[in-house]
Design an enzyme around this catalytic site. Structure first.
Site, mmCIF file in Angstrom:
data_model
loop_
_atom_site.group_PDB
_atom_site.id
_atom_site.type_symbol
_atom_site.label_atom_id
_atom_site.label_comp_id
_atom_site.label_asym_id
_atom_site.label_seq_id
_atom_site.Cartn_x
_atom_site.Cartn_y
_atom_site.Cartn_z
ATOM 1 N N THR A 70 15.902 -11.733 -38.779
ATOM 2 C CA THR A 70 14.761 -11.318 -39.597
ATOM 3 C C THR A 70 13.956 -12.542 -40.044
ATOM 4 O O THR A 70 12.726 -12.548 -39.979
ATOM 5 C CB THR A 70 15.260 -10.533 -40.829
ATOM 6 O OG1 THR A 70 15.964 -9.379 -40.364
ATOM 7 C CG2 THR A 70 14.115 -10.093 -41.726
ATOM 8 N N ASN A 145 15.999 -2.635 -29.756
ATOM 9 C CA ASN A 145 17.315 -2.413 -30.355
ATOM 10 C C ASN A 145 17.750 -0.958 -30.331
ATOM 11 O O ASN A 145 18.930 -0.654 -30.392
ATOM 12 C CB ASN A 145 17.346 -2.941 -31.786
ATOM 13 C CG ASN A 145 16.140 -2.533 -32.585
ATOM 14 O OD1 ASN A 145 15.014 -2.855 -32.228
ATOM 15 N ND2 ASN A 145 16.353 -1.799 -33.650
ATOM 16 N N ALA A 194 23.075 -14.722 -34.731
ATOM 17 C CA ALA A 194 24.462 -14.917 -34.285
ATOM 18 C C ALA A 194 25.317 -13.652 -34.329
ATOM 19 O O ALA A 194 26.160 -13.438 -33.455
ATOM 20 C CB ALA A 194 25.115 -16.006 -35.131
ATOM 21 N N HIS A 195 25.100 -12.792 -35.339
ATOM 22 C CA HIS A 195 26.029 -11.658 -35.477
ATOM 23 C C HIS A 195 25.838 -10.604 -34.394
ATOM 24 O O HIS A 195 26.622 -9.650 -34.297
ATOM 25 C CB HIS A 195 25.960 -11.045 -36.883
ATOM 26 C CG HIS A 195 24.740 -10.220 -37.175
ATOM 27 N ND1 HIS A 195 24.758 -8.845 -37.094
ATOM 28 C CD2 HIS A 195 23.490 -10.555 -37.541
ATOM 29 C CE1 HIS A 195 23.554 -8.379 -37.423
ATOM 30 N NE2 HIS A 195 22.761 -9.404 -37.695
ATOM 31 N N CYS A 318 17.808 12.432 -41.884
ATOM 32 C CA CYS A 318 17.329 13.568 -42.673
ATOM 33 C C CYS A 318 17.039 13.104 -44.085
ATOM 34 O O CYS A 318 17.869 12.454 -44.693
ATOM 35 C CB CYS A 318 18.432 14.607 -42.809
ATOM 36 S SG CYS A 318 18.783 15.442 -41.295
HETATM 37 N N1 PLP Z 1 15.235 -7.882 -34.289
HETATM 38 C C1 PLP Z 1 15.971 -6.988 -33.618
HETATM 39 C C2 PLP Z 1 15.491 -6.503 -32.288
HETATM 40 C C3 PLP Z 1 17.154 -6.498 -34.160
HETATM 41 O O1 PLP Z 1 17.876 -5.598 -33.486
HETATM 42 C C4 PLP Z 1 17.567 -6.977 -35.426
HETATM 43 C C5 PLP Z 1 18.783 -6.443 -36.070
HETATM 44 O O2 PLP Z 1 19.150 -5.299 -35.884
HETATM 45 C C6 PLP Z 1 16.774 -7.938 -36.066
HETATM 46 C C7 PLP Z 1 15.621 -8.361 -35.477
HETATM 47 C C8 PLP Z 1 17.186 -8.498 -37.394
HETATM 48 O O3 PLP Z 1 18.272 -9.395 -37.227
HETATM 49 P P1 PLP Z 1 19.187 -9.802 -38.473
HETATM 50 O O4 PLP Z 1 20.089 -8.655 -38.735
HETATM 51 O O5 PLP Z 1 19.948 -11.017 -38.000
HETATM 52 O O6 PLP Z 1 18.295 -10.121 -39.588
#
Ligand code: PLP
Length: 368
Positions: A70, A145, A194-195, A318
């Protein structure tokens, strides 16, 4: 428990965990201090930066550590805004991008949103239609995602450059899972976290191509070449490097395993007479399986799966009045009767064939 939500987060790799332990307990010196207790941390940080750079075909000085995907996305978008012109992005980006753009729009920066086709692809022709000489930055995610669709990043980056704009890609779902070479793709910025590749939470990076005019994101000390201040998270950077190197060494083996699991899951579902559609294109992130079931509710499926000890995700939620369908499922035009019944199963390297059979059987029994 069966964990099938690897697009949300992944299990910390044991070697990554072991690599971070000494930097938490013994070698906790501040990497910016000149005594040897500090320089040991500095060396470890330098080594981590080199490993990460090598994994994505970058140079070490092009890697900037951040706290997460993010933050990397926020930095990239706000750099585009500082250039003062229009930003172009797609309608299916993660909210880290979309909400950064929304904030900038409130401040008077123009943002254009490119539509996607019915599998979630940003067609190069659509970018051509929207981009202009007033565009400073194009940001299109490497892979989505929710539905996993992988974009033609190289082609889109080339179009951005033809128009004098920078190109950023949110590769949070891709790094460690698909081969990435930033110089071959010719992107200017790339976000990772990283996660999502078996590293720890709380660390990510932004690749910024050498020669790009970089504005600082966090003001303070001189860490990260003065662009992202704050005492370095050495333990997590070291662990991120270990996790990434390990995943990158196994990309094709992991893909083969995940493709086999994917085939098995779909085969089991097809043996039942459930009315469903699969969302996303043929070119998707390994292990991402996004399904919409006719006349069902995604949230109901998620909770019933949870009762059976299986973690999956949903594409609709929902509230007390109506079902909210995700912006991605809406953008690809999934019909309403299917959209409400959308779920995402995201398999990871450690999922087994037995687990996939259990997931398929649980789905069939719940939906019947
Ligand atoms: N961008 C994408 C495509 C993601 O899937 C995610 C997390 O789900 C993020 C950004 C955000 O990453 P973070 O959880 O490391 O902030």
């Amino acid at each position: 428990m069966i964990y099938a939500d690897n697009a949300a987060t992944t299990e910390l790799d044991i070697d990554a965990f072991e690599a971070m332990r000494p930097f938490l307990l013994q070698q906790y010196g501040n990497a910016s201090q000149p005594y040897s207790f500090g320089t040991e941390s500095k060396k470890a940080l330098r080594n981590a930066r080199q490993i990460i750079a090598r994994c994505i075909g970058a140079d070490p000085e092009e890697i900037f550590f951040t706290s997460c995907g993010t933050e990397s996305d926020n930095w990239a978008i706000k750099m585009g805004a500082i250039l003062g012109k229009r930003i172009v992005t797609s309608v299916i980006e993660h909210h880290a991008i979309l909400n950064s753009c929304a904030t900038l729009e409130k401040q008077g920066i123009a943002v254009s949103y490119i539509p996607v086709d019915d599998v979630g692809e940003v067609l190069p022709g659509e970018l051509e239609k929207v981009i202009g000489v007033d565009t400073s930055l194009v940001s299109v995610m490497f892979a989505n995602n929710e539905i996993g669709t992988v974009q033609s990043v190289k082609e889109l980056a080339a179009i951005a450059h033809q128009h004098g704009a920078l190109f950023h890609t949110d590769a949070v779902q891709v790094v460690g899972h698909i081969d990435v070479n930033v110089h071959e793709l010719d992107v200017d910025m790339l976000s990772a976290s990283a996660h999502k590749f078996n590293g720890p939470k709380g660390i990510g990076f932004l690749y910024i191509k050498k020669g790009t005019e970089i504005s600082a994101f966090i003001d303070g000390g001189s860490q990260e070449a003065g662009r992202r201040a704050g005492t370095e998270n050495v333990a997590s950077a070291v662990a991120m490097a270990v996790a990434l190197e390990k995943n990158c060494a196994n990309i094709s083996a992991n893909k083969k395993h995940l493709d086999e699991l994917d085939d098995l899951l779909i085969k089991r579902l097809n043996e039942s007479d459930l009315d469903y559609r699969r969302n996303g294109g043929r070119n998707h992130i390994p292990g991402n399986i996004n399904l919409s079931f006719n006349g069902k509710e995604g949230e109901m499926i998620l909770h019933r799966m949870d009762l059976k000890g299986i973690c999956i995700s949903t594409g609709s939620a929902c509230d007390s009045v109506k079902i909210q369908t995700s912006h991605v499922i809406k953008a690809i035009g999934v019909p309403d009767e299917y959209a409400a019944g959308t779920i995402r199963i995201s398999l990871g390297r450690d999922n087994t064939f037995e687990e996939v059979v259990a997931i398929a059987d649980a789905l069939v029994s719940i939906l019947k």
